[in-house]
Design an enzyme around this catalytic site. Structure first.
Site, PDB file in Angstrom:
ATOM      1  CE  LYS A 107      -4.131  -2.083   1.922  1.00  0.00           C
ATOM      2  NZ  LYS A 107      -3.686  -3.474   2.164  1.00  0.00           N
TER       3      LYS A 107
HETATM    4  C1  LIG Z   1      -4.457  -4.481   1.889  1.00  0.00           C
HETATM    5  C2  LIG Z   1      -3.750  -5.766   1.779  1.00  0.00           C
HETATM    6  C3  LIG Z   1      -4.234  -6.798   0.972  1.00  0.00           C
HETATM    7  C4  LIG Z   1      -5.540  -6.687   0.238  1.00  0.00           C
HETATM    8  O1  LIG Z   1      -5.504  -5.756  -0.800  1.00  0.00           O
HETATM    9  P1  LIG Z   1      -6.882  -5.225  -1.438  1.00  0.00           P
HETATM   10  O2  LIG Z   1      -6.449  -4.243  -2.467  1.00  0.00           O
HETATM   11  O3  LIG Z   1      -7.661  -4.604  -0.318  1.00  0.00           O
HETATM   12  O4  LIG Z   1      -7.561  -6.407  -1.999  1.00  0.00           O
HETATM   13  C5  LIG Z   1      -3.484  -7.940   0.868  1.00  0.00           C
HETATM   14  N1  LIG Z   1      -2.332  -8.102   1.560  1.00  0.00           N
HETATM   15  C6  LIG Z   1      -1.847  -7.140   2.353  1.00  0.00           C
HETATM   16  C7  LIG Z   1      -0.607  -7.388   3.102  1.00  0.00           C
HETATM   17  C8  LIG Z   1      -2.530  -5.942   2.491  1.00  0.00           C
HETATM   18  O5  LIG Z   1      -2.053  -4.992   3.277  1.00  0.00           O
END
Ligand SMILES: *Cc1c(COP(=O)(O)O)cnc(C)c1O
Length: 437
Positions: A107
């Site tokens: 993210k």
């Molecule tokens: C947020 C997250 C996900 C999921 O991603 P989405 O875009 O919400 O489907 C998967 N793995 C990790 C480590 C995350 O932080």
């Protein structure tokens, strides 16, 4: 670029307004009015482009002239400051590591890009109104947003996270920065946090005083830069002729939905696997055609403990709400915590690879898909560094994991969070903050 609301009951807005508003007034997610394929020339010659140049080519149409070219290039350069290595795991399985950023979760890219866009778009000299970024996190979003927005002028960040449902490292990352970042520890689940955030956006007694925006993947500036990963993976593929699919560990389905946009832009992706834990709304949907949100269940891959994935509506829009064409491209499987632990153990023992629980779920998705689809290359996204889920990973691999420097730096700091257990407390926190500012 104009964006329309997927509920179709609110006017279209510019990129700037879509970023600042987050969610449309009719509660719909924003979606770009047009999607133009990139030239074959760019895609065929992708290895000749630097990562930042790829980022620029991929995203520029979604911003249009709202950010000048040199400014947008600068934002991308500041976003893509780390690597996204593609690593071989087993025959026909590779992983794209997305965790080399400051908070070691994928993210970081979306958060850094959005923070810089918002900083630019809100820096109107005639209007020094502050924006409050209000965000619910199931773990990784909070840290990435906190780090991405730290010190951005005219932007305050309020992060809601479910008490005792995020890892120690995650909690430290979102509660120790100070400055313009405030953490609210919520008694409840991630879904409760998200529901409170959604309610606040629609609460005129707050929005008449404070400009709120979201930094969840519902925000277009968080969601769209995730397209970069899929192009950067393609750039690194040695054999570009083999059919390849991505297995994406999915919670709110923003990342996989960005992959589908990358395909719309012309990237020759054969298909997608939405790999998930026992929160199996999407796998069930593909089996039955019925989309039934559920209360979220707690698992060891907690960033995917989502019972009503926000971005699923965008996925349906990409496929024109056509179930059959979606089913052609999308496969989805759900795995238990025991299966996830076995996968982590297998990856460590047989492939000498330490995966975090989310990556392990992604790996399981590849294995499941390849039972029927032989001779495809499957790339699973490794969305977090295993150190972020130490208490799960260490007992499985029976080995301790060293803290990378960016994690060491936060572990020694003191947590600062405000405990809340109701929407009323969130509201008074937001309003109280105004009067103190
Ligand atoms: C947020 C997250 C996900 C999921 O991603 P989405 O875009 O919400 O489907 C998967 N793995 C990790 C480590 C995350 O932080």
């Amino acid at each position: 670029m104009q964006y329309y609301s997927l509920h179709k009951k609110a006017p279209s807005v510019s990129f700037k307004d879509a970023v600042i508003k987050g969610l449309a007034p009719d509660k719909g997610l924003y979606f770009p009015e047009s999607i133009t394929r990139l030239s074959n020339d760019f895609i065929n010659n992708i290895t000749e482009y630097a990562n930042q140049e790829i980022g620029y080519e991929v995203i520029k149409q979604f911003i249009g002239n709202e950010i000048p070219e040199d400014e947008l290039k600068k934002i991308i350069a500041e976003t893509l400051t780390f690597d996204f290595p593609l690593i071989g795991i087993e025959n026909n399985i590779k992983t794209l590591e997305l965790f080399h950023g400051p908070t070691m979760a994928f993210k970081d890219v979306g958060a850094r890009f959005m923070a810089r866009c918002l900083g630019y778009l809100n820096a109107d000299p005639d209007n020094d109104k502050e924006v409050t970024v209000l965000v619910a996190t199931s773990g990784d979003t909070g840290g990435a947003v906190a780090s991405g927005f730290l010190g951005v002028k005219n932007v305050n960040v309020v992060i809601l996270y479910p008490s005792k449902k995020v890892s120690d490292v995650q909690e430290k990352q979102l509660t120790t920065l100070g400055k313009n970042i405030k953490a609210l520890e919520v008694e409840g689940t991630f879904d409760d946090c998200q529901a409170m955030v959604k309610k606040a956006f629609l609460d005129e007694s707050i929005t008449s005083i404070k400009q709120l925006t979201s930094a969840n993947s519902i925000n277009v500036a968080r969601w769209l830069p995730q397209m970069f990963y899929f192009f950067l993976a393609y750039k690194q593929l040695k054999n570009k002729d083999k059919k390849f699919v991505f297995s994406v560990p999915s919670g709110n389905y923003g990342n996989i939905c960005a992959g589908m946009m990358a395909k719309k832009l012309g990237l020759p992706i054969h298909g997608f696997i939405a790999s998930t834990n026992v929160n199996d709304i999407v796998p069930k949907f593909l089996q039955t055609g019925e989309y039934k949100p559920q209360p979220s269940k707690q698992t060891i891959s907690n960033a995917m403990d989502v019972g009503d994935p926000s971005n699923f509506i965008r996925i349906q829009e990409i496929y024109n709400n056509d179930f059959e064409s979606l089913k052609n491209d999308l496969h989805s499987y759900s795995f238990t915590d025991d299966e996830t632990r076995e996968a982590m153990s297998h990856l460590y023992k047989k492939c000498n690879y330490i995966a975090d629980p989310h990556g392990a779920v992604g790996y399981l998705g590849c294995r499941q898909y390849q039972k029927k689809n032989h001779n495809t290359l499957c790339i699973f996204l490794e969305t977090a560094h295993p150190v972020k889920f130490l208490d799960v990973v260490e007992p499985v691999i029976e080995k301790s994991i060293d803290f990378p420097p960016q994690i060491q730096a936060v572990m020694g700091k003191t947590k600062e969070a405000t405990f809340i257990s109701s929407y009323a407390e969130l509201k008074s926190f937001l309003l109280r903050k105004t009067s103190n500012d």
